[in-house]
Structures are given as C-alpha cells and as structure tokens.
Design an enzyme around this catalytic site. Structure first.
Site, PDB file in Angstrom:
ATOM      1  N   GLU A 196      10.407  -7.879  17.691  1.00 35.22           N
ATOM      2  CA  GLU A 196      10.354  -9.137  18.836  1.00 35.22           C
ATOM      3  C   GLU A 196       9.098  -8.640  20.070  1.00 35.22           C
ATOM      4  O   GLU A 196      10.553  -9.002  20.668  1.00 35.22           O
ATOM      5  CB  GLU A 196      10.681 -10.056  18.327  1.00 35.22           C
ATOM      6  CG  GLU A 196      11.007 -10.594  17.221  1.00 35.22           C
ATOM      7  CD  GLU A 196      12.392 -11.880  17.067  1.00 35.22           C
ATOM      8  OE1 GLU A 196      12.994 -11.736  18.064  1.00 35.22           O
ATOM      9  OE2 GLU A 196      11.991 -12.049  16.149  1.00 35.22           O
ATOM     10  N   GLU A 314      10.250 -13.286   9.363  1.00 30.84           N
ATOM     11  CA  GLU A 314      11.893 -13.452   9.086  1.00 30.84           C
ATOM     12  C   GLU A 314      11.491 -15.411   9.534  1.00 30.84           C
ATOM     13  O   GLU A 314      10.592 -15.666  10.146  1.00 30.84           O
ATOM     14  CB  GLU A 314      12.711 -13.214  11.166  1.00 30.84           C
ATOM     15  CG  GLU A 314      12.767 -11.393  10.945  1.00 30.84           C
ATOM     16  CD  GLU A 314      13.155 -11.076  12.553  1.00 30.84           C
ATOM     17  OE1 GLU A 314      14.126 -12.370  13.003  1.00 30.84           O
ATOM     18  OE2 GLU A 314      13.318 -10.781  12.198  1.00 30.84           O
TER      19      GLU A 314
END
Ligand code: NAG
Ligand code: NAG
Ligand code: NAG
Ligand code: NAG
Length: 382
Positions: A196, A314
């Site tokens: 991320e 995710e």
C-alpha cells in the site's frame, strides 16, 4: 482388461510410494499470458488469502504447517505474506532487518531469512505459491518510515522514501539480499515492492511535492531493479489500486494518495495490477457493497484495456461479510477479474488464535465456507 487393470494398479502404487518418499516440490514458475496467469503451460488461478503474520510471529514449523493447511483446505492456490520486518532492536520472534544508528543489517540467521526458508517450505508442502511483499507503507513492522527516520532524520517526510538516494540504496540492498536468496524458488509466485505505498505514511508528514508521478517513477525504477537480479519471478507493486481521476466525486478515484492505477499498469517491468477494497475505511459507508461492485468492475475494465492480469489482492468488511462477499465474488466472476485474495486468513494454533483485526476468517465459519465455494468456482472458470 484384467491385465490392464493390474498394470494401472501397480503403476499407481509405484507413484504413491514415490510420493511418500519425495520431499515436497514445486516445479515451474508462475508467469502471465495476456490477462491470465499460467503455470507450465496451463492456466493458474490466483485465489486464496493473506497471511501477513506467518513469517513474523516466531511460529514453529508445525504451526506454519497448520496455518497453510487451513488456507489450502479452502481451495486456495496462493497466499500473500510480508517479507519484511524492520526493527531497531532485535526481537525474540522474527525480524528481517536490524537498524543500528542508521546502519541496516539484513538478518540472515534462523530468526531472519532462515525463518523465511521455513515459511516457503511449509507453503510448498501444501502446494501453495507465495506473493511476497518487501516493505510497508505503514509503520507496522517498520516499513518506509524506518528507512526515512534512520537515514534522513527522525520525522522527515514519509515520501522522501521514494526519492532520497540513501533510502533507495538501502531498499535496493535489502531487496537484493532477499530476492537473490530465492531466485530459483518456484514457490515464490511474485515479488511486491511495498504494501500500500502512498505519499503519506503513519507519521502523516509529507514533503508537499509527492504526487502520482513520484510513486509511478519509483515503481518503474524498483521493478526494473528486481527484474535485473531475478528474471524468474513476476513483479507487482502491492498498491491499493487507486485511480487518478481528479474530478471524480469519490476519494479512491481522485489520485490524492499518489497512486495512478492505469499509469502503473502500463509499466513494462510490472507483470500484473493489484487492488485492495476497504469501502468503510475509505469513507464509502452509504453502500459499501455497491461501491465494491463498481470498484471490481472498474479494475476489470483496466485489466482488459491494458491486457494484464489484475487481482483483488486484499478486501474486507467487518460486518455483513457473507452478504457483501457473495456480491463481490459474483462480480469478480461476471467481470472476468483475474483473481482474488481475501484479507485475511486465521488459524487456531497451539499458541492461540492468530491475529484478528476484525477481518479474520477462521476455519469452519460461514465466511470460510463461502470462500471455499468461491475458490472452487474460480478454479473451474474457463
Ligand atoms: C500509509 O502510512 C501512513 C502513515 O505512515 C498512513 O497515514 C496512510 O494512511 C498509510 N496508507 C496506507 C494505505 O496504509
Ligand atoms: C507531479 O508534480 C510534478 C512537479 O512537482 C509535475 O511535473 C508532474 O506533472 C505532477 N504529476 C501529476 C500527475 O500531476
Ligand atoms: C449486506 O449485504 C447485502 C448483499 O447481500 C447488501 O445488499 C446490503 O446492502 C449489505 N448491508 C450493509 C449494511 O452493508
Ligand atoms: C474444521 O473442521 C475440520 C473438518 O470438519 C476439522 O478437521 C478441523 O479441526 C476444524 N478446524 C477448526 C479450527 O475447528
């Protein structure tokens, strides 16, 4: 006919005895073909779960084995995990890089890469492949802020990580040591640059000059660097898949976190695209399920436009799980998105339950059953 039957029986008995004696093996590297993954010339379905913790908790090999067994029993092929833990003093569990007054040392011992060797062996024993992420945007387990604090100065802007020559040299050094060790290991499906990446980090400090160009340039440089030392494995970013459409009314589409999904998907040294999906923590609370349906469809459109695999690597909600995931799974199938990994797998180990951040799916729950059903359908997809 009878003779033939006997031949077949003795043949399979022979195979069984070979199987019983041989160490677990994984042959062939996962690669891509258009919007699909392939393995030894056949389609390879990416479906499974995240287990960031399996190489971080100081688990015994027996515990690692159970963790992967629980994931494999749901029909998974692939597990995403953390290949980093940056610390400033040694821990008794597992860490991969120790920082002492600005000097990083990769831990190649039994609590370091020796431990990661065990993670790989346990995944392999269950026929699973690993997506391994090499640093973190967030300060959990060290991440980018440790590089910034140690090499530039405490509290300096998070995004200097992407541009400062010292942080980039240190990151390359870590990547070189980690990746080189596993160049010939087919259980590794792919390397990811970071979990991320964003312009802003846990410190909240930014330089004010970071934008999508900053992270796109960094991703181009670092993915090419990994390819230069390892031509066997796939490479992806590990980002959340934000779009860069500044006029969109929806925050995840506005590019403000420094990610331009479509620009990054066009980088030749990146083999596939990744997206995450957390509508509630992204403020998309009025219809989280519907937001997710649109998000999956929009990433499938990019997948087709740029002709590369895209995975929802995710995703999670903490309430209404089965209702929400039923719709998201159905959208993955109808849109043709390449694959998905749920956040996150859980197990009941001899040491207790693995971490539960509200999203954890433990075995024998209704969500686990749904996941299992979805994996079977996705694997059967033509
Ligand atoms: C990245 O980390 C920063 C703090 O270090 C945090 O503010 C930001 O939300 C994080 N982004 C993601 C996607 O985790
Ligand atoms: C990012 O900022 C630089 C200047 O700091 C600029 O040249 C570049 O065009 C910007 N990128 C985007 C996508 O706006
Ligand atoms: C729960 O999931 C269903 C999908 O089955 C959806 O229609 C509904 O809006 C969701 N409820 C909430 C509160 O998110
Ligand atoms: C889940 O169920 C399986 C089969 O019924 C059983 O073997 C396993 O021990 C159960 N796992 C947990 C964590 O309850």
């Amino acid at each position: 006919m009878k003779f033939l039957t006997r031949c077949i029986l003795s043949g399979s008995a022979l195979l069984a005895s070979i199987g019983a004696q041989a160490a677990p093996t994984a042959s062939g590297f996962v690669t891509t073909s258009g919007q699909s993954f392939t393995l030894n010339g056949a389609p390879y379905t990416v479906v499974g779960a995240n287990s960031y913790w399996v190489g971080l908790m100081g688990l015994s090999t027996t515990q690692m084995d159970q963790a992967f067994a629980d994931i494999a029993r749901a029909g998974a092929t692939t597990v995403r995990t953390w290949g980093f833990n940056d610390v400033t003093s040694p821990t008794s569990t597992a860490y991969y890089q120790l920082w002492t007054n600005g000097t990083p040392t990769v831990n190649t011992g039994s609590t370091g890469l020796g431990n990661f060797d065990n993670v790989i062996a346990a995944a392999k024993a269950h026929g699973l492949r690993l997506i391994v992420t090499l640093t973190n945007n967030w300060s959990d387990y060290g991440g980018m802020d440790v590089y910034v604090n140690e090499l530039i100065g405490q509290g300096q802007p998070h995004d200097y990580f992407y541009t400062n020559s010292a942080t980039q040299a240190a990151y390359k050094n870590y990547v070189q040591t980690f990746v080189s060790r596993y160049v010939n290991e087919p259980t590794v499906m792919a390397w990811e640059l970071a979990n991320e990446p964003r312009c802003s980090g846990s410190t909240g400090t930014t330089s004010g000059t970071c934008n999508t160009t900053t992270i796109t340039n960094w991703a181009r440089t670092m993915s090419a660097y990994i390819k230069s030392i390892d031509s066997n494995h796939l490479v992806a970013i590990g980002d959340e898949g934000f779009f860069n459409e500044p006029s969109s009314p929806l925050y995840p589409y506005q590019g403000t976190e420094g990610i331009d999904f479509n620009a990054n998907l066009q980088i030749s040294t990146l083999d596939f695209g990744t997206a995450h999906l957390y509508p509630v923590s992204w403020g998309q609370t009025s219809d989280p399920t519907g937001f997710g349906v649109q998000w999956i469809s929009d990433h499938a459109t990019s997948q087709k436009t740029y002709n590369k695999p895209v995975i929802l690597e995710e995703f999670g909600v903490t309430t209404n799980m089965t209702g929400t995931y039923t719709q998201w799974y159905s959208t993955i199938l109808s849109s043709g998105l390449t694959g998905d990994l749920i956040w996150q797998a859980g197990s009941y180990l001899s040491s207790g339950a693995t971490p539960n951040d509200g999203y954890t799916v433990y075995p024998n729950t209704s969500t686990y059953a749904l996941e299992t059903e979805h994996a079977a359908v996705l694997r059967a997809r033509k």
